[in-house]
Scaffold this active site. Structure first.
Site, PDB file in Angstrom:
ATOM      1  N   GLU A  27       0.816  -1.208   0.000  1.00 56.43           N
ATOM      2  CA  GLU A  27       0.000   0.000   0.000  1.00 56.43           C
ATOM      3  C   GLU A  27       0.856   1.267   0.000  1.00 56.43           C
ATOM      4  OE1 GLU A  27      -2.238  -3.426   1.528  1.00 56.43           O
ATOM      5  OE2 GLU A  27      -0.297  -2.546   2.044  1.00 56.43           O
TER       6      GLU A  27
ATOM      7  N   PRO B  87      10.886 -14.142  -1.360  1.00 56.83           N
ATOM      8  CA  PRO B  87       9.772 -14.286  -0.410  1.00 56.83           C
ATOM      9  C   PRO B  87       9.109 -12.949  -0.103  1.00 56.83           C
ATOM     10  CG  PRO B  87      11.709 -15.486   0.350  1.00 56.83           C
ATOM     11  CD  PRO B  87      12.153 -14.605  -0.777  1.00 56.83           C
TER      12      PRO B  87
ATOM     13  N   GLY C  36      13.073  -3.947  -1.163  1.00 59.08           N
ATOM     14  CA  GLY C  36      12.995  -2.813  -2.074  1.00 59.08           C
ATOM     15  C   GLY C  36      13.673  -3.002  -3.410  1.00 59.08           C
TER      16      GLY C  36
ATOM     17  N   ASN D   5       0.606  -8.420  -6.477  1.00 59.33           N
ATOM     18  CA  ASN D   5       0.494  -7.449  -7.562  1.00 59.33           C
ATOM     19  C   ASN D   5       1.356  -7.850  -8.767  1.00 59.33           C
ATOM     20  OD1 ASN D   5       0.304  -5.117  -9.106  1.00 59.33           O
ATOM     21  ND2 ASN D   5       1.806  -4.018  -7.878  1.00 59.33           N
ATOM     22  N   LEU D   6       0.707  -8.069  -9.921  1.00 55.11           N
ATOM     23  CA  LEU D   6       1.451  -8.432 -11.131  1.00 55.11           C
ATOM     24  C   LEU D   6       1.769  -7.232 -12.015  1.00 55.11           C
ATOM     25  CD1 LEU D   6      -1.027  -8.165 -13.256  1.00 55.11           C
ATOM     26  CD2 LEU D   6      -1.355 -10.589 -12.844  1.00 55.11           C
ATOM     27  N   ILE D   7       1.327  -6.042 -11.618  1.00 57.75           N
ATOM     28  CA  ILE D   7       1.454  -4.860 -12.470  1.00 57.75           C
ATOM     29  C   ILE D   7       2.908  -4.471 -12.692  1.00 57.75           C
ATOM     30  CG2 ILE D   7       0.925  -2.391 -12.614  1.00 57.75           C
ATOM     31  CD1 ILE D   7      -1.689  -3.066 -11.065  1.00 57.75           C
ATOM     32  N   GLU D   8       3.735  -4.519 -11.636  1.00 59.16           N
ATOM     33  CA  GLU D   8       5.131  -4.113 -11.776  1.00 59.16           C
ATOM     34  C   GLU D   8       5.883  -5.026 -12.729  1.00 59.16           C
ATOM     35  OE1 GLU D   8       6.895  -3.887  -7.920  1.00 59.16           O
ATOM     36  OE2 GLU D   8       6.142  -1.865  -7.544  1.00 59.16           O
TER      37      GLU D   8
END
Length: 458
Positions: A81, A294, A339, A364-367
């Protein structure tokens, strides 16, 4: 545009009432469980000392001076988030606004420290833990902070905060909002009380029409679709450069890379078993490399033991201090760093999305798509339902069962043409869905312009 259900600045109307009896039980439960909450913090602090730090903040004592009154309050529960909020936070910082960023986890706080270091250094952004949802802690926090308005990210809907902000006339929006079918069914267990909670938000800015429909089914009228902020998150150039360097290193030997990203407990063993089958396929030469990253850093050592127990030659990111890593004599590379996900994606030819092979709801698969990386997802993607369906429909992702993982990996590793087609679709998918930040900024500006913002101190 979002339509306000309750005039900002007025006391609680008939449309926004706390369900008194359930709310009383909720507060009683918090007070009874508070010693156990403290014990849980102590227990988790054994692995992550961050849980032992800033404890007064969790009870409402932020230490903020009056100079930080009327900041924009943004609550992002943890790492995902906090990263999702980045485009919006940067836009508000560019306007000269002060930001108070709250979170619930040490990893979320560390992510905020890394992303917004310059704003923290200049005093334009401050971080603290969100106090527990106890009436007196919430009251002290809001009156001490006196925020301009509040933005909760994605799924956060703490009853005491939501109802108290509505009563005080403090605008509180749920942005980048998502609501899975499973969560919607759980909310309905509470009947009218669950519906009233979401109706008390000043506005709900949903990611997709599916999410909006679920909120509307709860009686929420101040809800509209604005897209997903995660499509607007920009990859750090230095991380992309790092990943490109790893990829160039691997290309000299012709090795392909599969990245198992944000894996959860139990998934690593499934992936390693499938990888054993992949490596037995003699046609894949030279031998491909597996990255495992992980989701939770406290599991790094546990996952390393699992990899070694499976008979693989292991190399850990934490052991490689140089930017250019030699991957020879390595079967599995453990991404035990924080990061750097963009670097792992940039170096990979394929991504297996963690959290989707077992019933965690997916990650999240967007990146991954944003750096042209094809994605394999499992059956459990309810946390990112529409985003996953869109990626599959456009050809950027494929859905499999755990039993199909090894055969799908072999098929894609052997087919350069299929991988390139998926990579092109992935980039197209990421580009098509950008623009949520501007829409959300405009919608909030319009909502606040129509209604005066009251100080939380009144």
């Amino acid at each position: 545009m979002i339509a306000s259900q309750q005039p900002t600045g007025e006391k609680t109307s008939a449309l926004v009432q706390r369900p008194f009896f359930l709310f009383l039980l909720y507060q009683l439960g918090w007070h009874l469980l508070l010693p156990l909450v403290g014990l849980r913090l102590w227990w988790r602090g054994r692995k992550d000392r961050g849980y032992w730090q800033h404890l007064p903040e969790r009870l409402g004592f932020t230490g903020l001076s009056s100079r930080f009154h009327h900041a924009i309050w943004i609550h992002a529960v943890s790492v995902g988030e906090t990263r999702a909020a980045e485009p919006l936070i940067l836009a508000y910082l560019a306007r000269g606004e002060k930001i108070l960023l709250t979170c619930m986890t040490p990893n979320g706080r560390r992510t905020g420290q890394a992303l917004y270091a310059s704003a923290i250094a200049t005093g334009q952004l401050r971080q603290c833990y969100l106090p527990y949802d106890i009436c007196w802690a919430v009251e002290h926090f809001i009156k001490q902070v006196q925020p301009k308005f509040g933005l909760f990210i994605e799924t956060e809907a703490w009853p005491t905060y939501v109802f108290r902000c509505a009563e005080m006339g403090l605008p509180l929006f749920l942005i980048n909002a998502r609501l899975s079918d499973r969560s919607a069914r759980r909310i309905k267990y509470f009947g009218r009380a669950g519906e009233e909670l979401f109706q008390a938000f000043t506005g709900i800015l949903a990611q997709t029409e599916l999410d909006a429909e679920r909120y509307r089914a709860l009686g929420v009228k101040n809800c509209a679709v604005f897209g997903n902020l995660k499509f607007d998150v920009l990859m750090k150039p230095e991380l992309l450069e790092l990943g490109a360097g790893w990829q160039a290193n691997l290309r000299t030997s012709g090795r392909l890379v599969v990245c198992a990203a944000s894996t959860r407990i139990g998934e690593e063993q499934l992936i390693l078993t499938a990888w054993q089958q992949v490596l037995k396929t003699a046609r894949i030469q030279p031998q491909p490399l597996l990255f495992i990253v992980p989701r939770h850093p406290e599991r790094f050592d546990e996952v390393a033991k699992t990899i070694l127990a499976s008979g693989f030659r292991l190399r850990r990111r934490s052991e490689a201090t140089e930017r250019s890593i030699l991957f020879d004599q390595t079967d599995v590379f453990l991404g035990d760093s924080m990061g750097e996900m963009a670097a792992y994606y940039r170096a990979a030819d394929l991504v297996v999305m963690g959290g989707s092979l077992l019933s965690f709801g997916g990650q999240n698969l967007i990146e991954a798509c944003a750096v042209d990386c094809p994605v394999i997802v499992g059956e459990h993607t309810f946390n990112f339902q529409q985003a996953t369906l869109d990626a599959i429909n456009i050809g950027a992702a494929v859905r499999i069962t755990p039993a199909q993982l090894s055969s799908t990996l072999v098929e894609l590793l052997l087919s350069t043409e299929q991988r390139l087609a998926m990579a092109f679709a992935a980039k197209n998918y990421a580009n098509l869905h950008q623009g949520a930040t501007k829409k959300i900024l405009h919608a909030i500006d319009e909502q606040l312009r129509r209604k005066p913002i009251n100080s939380a101190a009144t």
